[in-house]
Scaffold this active site. Structure first.
Site, PDB file in Angstrom:
ATOM      1  N   ASP A   1       0.847  -1.191   0.000  1.00 29.92           N
ATOM      2  CA  ASP A   1       0.000   0.000   0.000  1.00 29.92           C
ATOM      3  C   ASP A   1       0.884   1.244   0.000  1.00 29.92           C
ATOM      4  O   ASP A   1       1.982   1.219  -0.545  1.00 29.92           O
ATOM      5  CB  ASP A   1      -0.931  -0.041   1.226  1.00 29.92           C
ATOM      6  CG  ASP A   1      -2.207   0.760   1.034  1.00 29.92           C
ATOM      7  OD1 ASP A   1      -2.125   1.990   1.058  1.00 29.92           O
ATOM      8  OD2 ASP A   1      -3.281   0.138   0.875  1.00 29.92           O
TER       9      ASP A   1
ATOM     10  N   CYS B   1       1.300   1.758   5.053  1.00 29.40           N
ATOM     11  CA  CYS B   1       1.149   0.389   4.565  1.00 29.40           C
ATOM     12  C   CYS B   1      -0.301  -0.099   4.671  1.00 29.40           C
ATOM     13  O   CYS B   1      -0.566  -1.302   4.648  1.00 29.40           O
ATOM     14  CB  CYS B   1       2.083  -0.569   5.301  1.00 29.40           C
ATOM     15  SG  CYS B   1       3.830  -0.123   5.143  1.00 29.40           S
TER      16      CYS B   1
ATOM     17  N   CYS C   1      35.948  23.416 -13.415  1.00 26.48           N
ATOM     18  CA  CYS C   1      35.578  24.116 -14.649  1.00 26.48           C
ATOM     19  C   CYS C   1      35.920  25.599 -14.577  1.00 26.48           C
ATOM     20  O   CYS C   1      35.718  26.259 -13.558  1.00 26.48           O
ATOM     21  CB  CYS C   1      34.089  23.922 -14.917  1.00 26.48           C
ATOM     22  SG  CYS C   1      33.539  24.628 -16.482  1.00 26.48           S
TER      23      CYS C   1
END
Length: 535
Positions: free
Chosen positions: A72, A170, A314
């Protein structure tokens, strides 16, 4: 001899990226264990009832996802260890309950190592504590297809239990949920993940080979102090700064390219300037600029010159980005046509400030090139678009010939080197593109503090994601403010990398000290196409 279990601690991972990665690995071979945390997410199994979700998930900062596991509704979120095993399970009449029972046993043994007694409760899959007043501490929801497993377990470590109050966990209304912290056990999710991985490997008779974000095998014993955020992140990931190459040290001969600006280079430079274009060759300080431009090949960078991320390797500017230039795609196409290029490479800065991450600009540029010179093949080197499948689809619908997205470094160093990116997300981007029928490509750098074994694992992950073309090159430090070079890899080691990657099944491998993402791009595309036609 026991099989290998490839354990990956992925840290905080979006549910969709983890699901894509699971399905990709499920289609392949070998045993995998993905360990991670999710951002706030409610997932609905195949038998879930919508009325068991008591609020609008968006009102509590969560997503609602329907998925194909059993069970569930349950909650996933920070402070919860989620484990997704992708392993072979014998096909028997009672395969699923047997497998669930083994997972319960792994959880029980894991909790026992933290002095917390737990047990399985008949009729309620999962693991519980306190037999007198049972409280659920771990949920299990799995799916077995073609003898392989999907989905797995969710163990509450330091989870915010209030998030369970918005659902019927659940589908069980009369039994409460708990966590290790609520039961008096204070421990990190990472530490629990390590124990769970070890217990899982033992239970399933596998030999674990582990890799994880900021997860060094052993923290280096060193007295040097980090002086910048970059160095602090690297140190946390286990990189010894005292062994790094000094910034002003002379580079080995094999990483000192010869720069010769002949007439072809000067003409391309003039044309790029005349059309107000940007090339990543110049912006990123690529060592192969002279060689590639001499051959009439350049990588055009669109969407401006300013990146919204700050990767530590970079050189591209990271100041506030400007609005997109609507005429840029046509000018790139004009340059490709003027240069009569058979193969064009288009990349871009990351534009997280845009709703689509700049995807539409990629698509417009691809179409403009195809219109200006229909026979030109186009490779795009894309950012991850923050994991947006819709943005990726926008690029793919324009029909690039090669989809490139770089993994950049090994899993342990991801957070240190590219803090705004994510290892699993990058693999998911590549997997989605390959699943859509495109040739995919990725690149790695060496020299940031990784080991050869870690590099092998990263290459194996890329191969498992369906990548066809791989580039591996030496990291060169742009300025003293960027990540230091841990060491320079020798040319003979690059030969070993190439041999190993070829054994993994990549169709083309460019591994050399000066290899970069777009280096010999046409050659790689040609090789991948030929091998695909032979297959």
């Amino acid at each position: 001899m026991s099989d290998t279990l490839r354990v990956r601690w992925l840290g905080r991972t979006d549910y969709d990226d983890a699901l894509e990665l699971q399905h990709r690995l499920h289609e392949g071979t070998g045993s995998w264990l993905l360990l991670l945390e999710h951002p706030h997410t409610y997932t609905m199994g195949v038998r879930a009832k919508r009325e068991h979700v008591l609020v609008d998930p968006a009102d509590v900062g969560a997503r609602l996802v329907w998925t194909d596991r059993g069970g569930d509704v349950t909650y996933h979120g920070p402070g919860q260890l989620v484990a997704y095993p992708i392993v072979d399970v014998p096909v028997e009449p009672d395969s699923t309950p047997r497998y669930v029972h083994r997972l319960e046993q792994v959880l029980i043994e894991t909790l026992a190592e933290f002095q917390l007694a737990a047990f399985a409760l008949d009729g309620y899959p999962g693991v519980w504590v306190d037999a007198a007043a049972p409280r659920k501490i771990a949920a299990i929801g799995v799916k077995l297809t073609r003898g392989r497993s999907l989905h797995g377990i969710a163990l509450n470590v330091t989870t915010d239990l209030g998030m369970f109050g918005h659902i019927v966990p659940c589908g069980i209304p009369d039994k409460p949920v708990t966590s290790m912290a609520a039961e008096g056990v204070r421990v990190s999710v990472e530490d629990v993940a390590r124990v769970f991985a070890r217990r899982f490997a033992v239970t399933f008779g596998l030999e674990a080979r582990s890799a994880g974000v900021d997860w060094p095998v052993a923290q280096p014993a060193s007295s040097e102090s980090a002086t910048s955020p970059v160095e602090r992140r690297l140190q946390r990931a286990g990189v010894s700064l005292g062994e790094a190459v000094p910034f002003h040290a002379r580079k080995p001969a094999w990483v000192r390219p010869r720069v010769r600006h002949g007439s072809e280079v000067l003409e391309l430079k003039r044309l790029v300037g005349q059309l107000s274009l940007v090339t990543v060759c110049e912006e990123a300080g690529c060592p192969n600029l002279s060689e590639c431009w001499k051959d009439g090949t350049a990588t055009f960078m669109i969407n401006g010159e300013r990146c919204t991320r700050a990767c530590t390797f970079c050189l591209v500017d990271t100041s506030h980005p400007l609005p997109l230039d609507p005429g840029e795609p046509d000018r790139v196409a004009a340059a490709v046509a003027a240069l009569d290029l058979e193969f064009a490479v288009v990349t871009a800065v990351a534009r997280d400030d845009l709703a689509d991450g700049g995807a539409e600009a990629f698509a417009r540029t691809i179409r403009a090139i195809k219109l200006a010179r229909p026979t030109t093949r186009v490779e795009v080197l894309i950012p991850d678009f923050k994991g947006s499948a819709a943005a990726l689809d926008t690029v793919l619908e324009a029909g690039p010939d090669v989809l490139n997205h770089n993994l950049e470094t090994v899993l342990r160093l991801q957070r240190a080197v590219r803090p705004s990116a994510h290892y699993a997300r990058s693999l998911a981007v590549l997997s989605r593109a390959q699943r859509a029928g495109f040739v995919t490509k990725s690149g790695l750098m060496v020299g940031l503090g990784e080991s050869f074994d870690e590099l092998r694992e990263a290459m194996g992950d890329l191969a498992a994601a369906g990548v066809s073309i791989l580039t591996v090159g030496q990291y060169l430090r742009p300025t003293q403010w960027h990540a230091p070079v841990a060491r320079y890899w020798h040319p003979e080691e690059f030969d070993m990398i190439r041999d190993y990657a070829t054994e993994l099944g990549f169709r083309f491998v460019e591994a050399s000290p000066l290899a970069r993402s777009s280096y010999h791009a046409k050659r790689g595309s040609d090789a991948a196409q030929v091998l695909a036609e032979r297959a």
